[in-house]
Scaffold this active site. Structure first.
Site, mmCIF file in Angstrom:
data_model
loop_
_atom_site.group_PDB
_atom_site.id
_atom_site.type_symbol
_atom_site.label_atom_id
_atom_site.label_comp_id
_atom_site.label_asym_id
_atom_site.label_seq_id
_atom_site.Cartn_x
_atom_site.Cartn_y
_atom_site.Cartn_z
ATOM 1 N N GLU A 87 -7.321 -9.797 -27.296
ATOM 2 C CA GLU A 87 -7.600 -10.957 -26.554
ATOM 3 C C GLU A 87 -9.091 -11.318 -27.387
ATOM 4 O O GLU A 87 -8.975 -12.573 -27.835
ATOM 5 C CB GLU A 87 -7.678 -10.875 -25.223
ATOM 6 C CG GLU A 87 -6.194 -10.707 -24.178
ATOM 7 C CD GLU A 87 -5.774 -12.064 -24.828
ATOM 8 O OE1 GLU A 87 -5.923 -13.461 -24.952
ATOM 9 O OE2 GLU A 87 -4.422 -12.022 -24.643
ATOM 10 N N SER A 461 25.844 -6.084 35.179
ATOM 11 C CA SER A 461 24.793 -5.799 36.821
ATOM 12 C C SER A 461 23.187 -5.113 36.115
ATOM 13 O O SER A 461 22.975 -4.709 36.859
ATOM 14 C CB SER A 461 25.772 -4.463 36.969
ATOM 15 O OG SER A 461 27.402 -5.069 37.193
#
Length: 811
Positions: A87, A461
């Site tokens: 770069e 229950s």
């Protein structure tokens, strides 16, 4: 000649002055709009939300940008060399702008007529990435140059590089080099090879064009060019260059892999974070630590998975998911790419049926499934019946069937199918409400509907203990005799004739409350509720955290016809386990910022422990204390004073009820749990009409766990399926593993409890010589009278007048 030289000299000076004036004018024109470079020092990069278990294992990551910022000192030198070679090889020498690069870009523009490159340095790219758009214009380029010059004056080269490598987009949602290394190689940038560093360094120029997954050939070409540049610039040796260019391009897609499977937990944490912080939750880098230990969550996953698979196979094989006969191998392979693995059940297509099994095509290629793993696959006819047992693989499958297989530890395959029935499990710490494990269904991939927190079902229950608790707090005792006999009446709320019955259509006559609970006698629960009054009992039960609107205002409430979620049931049961205190479930233990600053720490109201918890009913009546686990706290949570949870029922009530619920496991419908070999377990099964819902809730002092099983669209689980056959095995599998090696742990006995010998026939205090007398627990003020105390006009063991009982009947 001299005149000509003077002319050229003054021309150069004029050109230079003109350029200087132009640059000065541009600076004066653009500088008022330039952003402050100082902001780069405090820039906040977008970092995803990460959710962890209580022991620090990754559960999930949320956010569009995958980013793991890295410090400059952590960047490998070889990567810096690769990046600069690709770069900006003059980065160390220029002051933000490289005139030679700009001239090269200008020459390309003149020759081609359009912009080919911008001549940007890394500093100029930092200026663009942080402050500008990607617009291609001369004014934007001028602004970029000016910003680059300012950046170079105020930041060091190392700081500039650190900003650059953490900001750049590198494809596949990876922002920054650390995220890119994780996405393409599944490891840190510090651990990748030289060739892999060069590949990543080649991505900023064109993340799509040079992507190693989308364009491997062009990516390798770019990588090798960068390696050549590094060698030419003297950054690597010839040997290193040769080795790197010969390395194959071995990139593959890696997503952040959760270290523990807890997708329902992750979704709950995500939703709460969005509720707190809005969309910033996904970008501010929050680290959320949940209350869930990874080992308990994995135990819960295994328990639910195995329990539902066992139930499902008990009812037979429903056939292939689809049939694809006559297709080619390539067509079958293409079909497999469309199928998802569901909770470890892999898709497979039958390619050959043999005597000893079947050959299947999986994503791994051709594999064998043994006949032994297929013998369970009797044809499913309906919930209550199956066809004949298969005698050979051909009775089960045929070529082209899309089926499911389960991979075993030795890599062999077991024939399977995806269960239709669903389940949920939630485990709480009864002392403070911390969620320790939660499973919202068989597979999150199949359905992200969280049945543990969203599915309102009838608990059957397993709800009865709340009615019994109300009775114990209204003068009844475990020795109270209640008539388990047929009854027909018109309910004033239902306005119709109702003939309730027990599940086996039998009646036992006068029966002790303790025995009625562990035998789950419906008529006893109804008589207790009727005697106390529906409205009064609802007021009492709502204190456990239930919404009154979910509690039916009629006698069916005694049979568990309320509509409640598993987490609500577990929350209510926590009061039984902690000695009478109300807790509120919470999932987030702490929240940290991207800089590891503590933003929030849970400080939930908690039940006292030790001596402070054994004082029975003595507790301040100051109402419910707000749970600070649901709100923000100061940055220094350690300074918070602990909050004591509200006591909602008598501690002696929970102690006595706990002993009754222990009998459910020792003598009643939960007897299977005796196989765990523990003395500190208490619980209750629950099964609704036609076995549409099957439950088991139980606990010791460490964990309260509720399990629900059923179908999303209610239908019968089967005529022989109950809470004790479907839900209880899941509960046992989890609690057995969770409590393995832990000593027995139950609540301490509070003050005000007496243990007296009782006559089993009359429910009165036993006199010396009474046959079959047994010891029972009582509150000191609720002890039953002896035979010599009957003259006081009260029935023994009951608050009802004596003339209404002989034997004692509540009506």
């Amino acid at each position: 000649m001299i005149r000509l030289l003077k002319f050229f000299g003054w021309s150069i000076v004029a050109a230079f002055c003109g350029l200087l004036l132009a640059l000065s004018g541009a600076f004066l024109y653009l500088s008022p709009g330039l952003p402050s470079v100082e902001a780069l020092r405090t820039i906040q990069l977008q970092i995803p939300l990460r959710v962890y278990s209580s022991d620090g294992k990754l559960i999930a990551e949320f956010g569009e940008m995958r980013r793991n910022p890295i410090r400059f000192a952590e960047i490998p030198p070889n990567f810096i060399n690769a990046l600069l070679s690709a770069e900006d090889d003059n980065f160390a020498n220029h002051y933000g702008v490289d005139p030679s690069s700009l001239m090269r870009a200008a020459t390309q523009l003149v020759k081609s007529g359009h912009i080919q490159s911008g001549g940007s340095t890394i500093t100029m790219q930092v200026a663009k990435n942080f402050f500008l758009t990607s617009e291609r214009s001369f004014s934007r380029k001028a602004t970029e140059i000016l910003l680059a010059l300012q950046i170079e004056r105020q930041l060091t080269k190392d700081e500039i590089l650190e900003l650059y490598v953490n900001k750049i987009y590198l494809g596949n949602r990876a922002y920054g080099i650390e995220a890119a290394a994780q996405v393409y190689y599944g490891k840190s940038i510090r651990d990748v090879s030289l060739a892999q560093m060069a590949m990543i360094a080649g991505l900023p120029k064109a993340p799509s064009r040079f992507n190693p997954l989308a364009n491997p050939a062009r990516s390798k070409e770019r990588r090798d060019w960068i390696l050549g540049r590094m060698y030419k610039l003297g950054k690597i040796t010839e040997a290193a260059y040769t080795e790197a260019v010969n390395e194959p391009l071995n990139a593959s897609y890696h997503v952040p892999t959760p270290e523990v499977s807890a997708p329902y937990i992750a979704e709950m944490a995500r939703a709460e974070m969005v509720g707190r912080y809005g969309s910033d939750a996904y970008t501010e880098g929050f680290r959320v630590t949940t209350t869930v230990p990874s080992d308990l969550q994995e135990m819960a996953n295994t328990a639910v998975h195995e329990g539902l698979m066992t139930y499902d196979q008990r009812h037979g094989y429903r056939g292939p998911e689809s049939r694809l006969p006559g297709k080619t191998q390539a067509a079958w392979a293409n079909e497999l790419t469309k199928q998802r693995t569901i909770s470890g059940l892999e898709p497979a297509i039958v390619t050959q049926v043999e005597k000893n099994g079947i050959e299947v095509l999986t994503r791994n290629g051709q594999e064998h499934v043994a006949w032994e793993s297929m013998k369970w696959a009797r044809p499913f006819l309906n919930t209550n019946s199956m066809g004949p047992s298969p005698r050979q693989p051909a009775d089960v499958t045929q070529v082209g069937d899309l089926v499911r297989v389960q991979r075993q530890a030795d890599n062999s395959l077991k024939f399977s199918q995806i269960p239709v029935a669903q389940g949920a499990l939630v485990t709480l710490d009864p002392q403070n409400g911390a969620i320790r494990a939660l499973v919202g269904g068989f597979a999150f991939e199949q359905s992200n509907y969280n049945r543990a927190t969203q599915a309102k079902r009838q608990p059957g229950s397993s709800f009865k203990p709340f009615v019994y608790s109300a009775a114990l707090d209204n003068g009844y005792t475990p020795a109270s005799l209640v008539n388990d006999a047929p009854i027909v009446f018109v309910d004033e709320y239902l306005d119709k004739v109702w003939r309730p019955k027990n599940d086996n259509n039998t009646f036992l006559g006068p029966i002790r409350m303790r025995e009625a609970l562990y035998k789950s006698r419906n008529l006893v629960s109804i008589r207790l509720l009727q005697s106390m009054g529906v409205d009064r009992t609802i007021d009492y039960i709502s204190k456990f955290g239930f919404n009154k609107q979910d509690l039916p205002r009629n006698l069916s409430l005694a049979l568990g016809t309320a509509t409640l979620t598993p987490i609500e049931i577990a929350t209510g049961w926590s009061t039984f386990a902690n000695g009478g205190y109300k807790i509120t479930p919470y999932i987030i233990d702490k929240i940290e910022s991207r800089n590891s600053e503590l933003l929030f720490s849970a400080n939930p109201p908690s039940a006292p422990t030790g001596d402070t918890a054994s004082s029975g009913i003595a507790a301040p009546e100051n109402g419910f204390t707000i749970n600070t686990a649901t709100g923000e706290t100061p940055v220094q949570p350690a300074a918070q004073a602990p909050v004591t949870a509200e006591r909602i029922i008598d501690g002696r009530t929970t102690y006595i009820l706990n002993s009754m619920l222990e009998d459910v496991i020792k003598l009643g419908t939960g007897r299977r749990a005796l196989a765990l070999g523990r003395s500190d377990l208490a619980g209750k099964t629950g099964t609704t009409n036609d076995s549409k819902d099957a439950w088991f809730s139980g606990y010791n002092a460490d964990y309260v766990t509720t399990v629900w099983t059923g179908f999303d669209q209610p239908e019968s689980l089967g005529r022989r399926e109950y809470g004790g056959t479907v839900a209880l095995p899941i509960w046992m599998n989890f609690m057995g593993a969770a409590l393995k090696g832990k000593p027995p742990h139950t609540q301490p006995e509070p003050e005000g409890i007496l243990s007296l010998r009782v006559d089993p026939v009359s429910g009165r205090a036993a006199t010396p010589g009474t046959p079959n007398a047994y010891f029972e627990l009582f509150k000191s003020e609720d002890t039953p009278p002896s035979v010599n105390e009957l003259g006081n006009g009260m029935a023994p063991g009951s608050p009802l007048p004596a003339d209404e009982a002989a034997p004692i009947d509540l009506f």
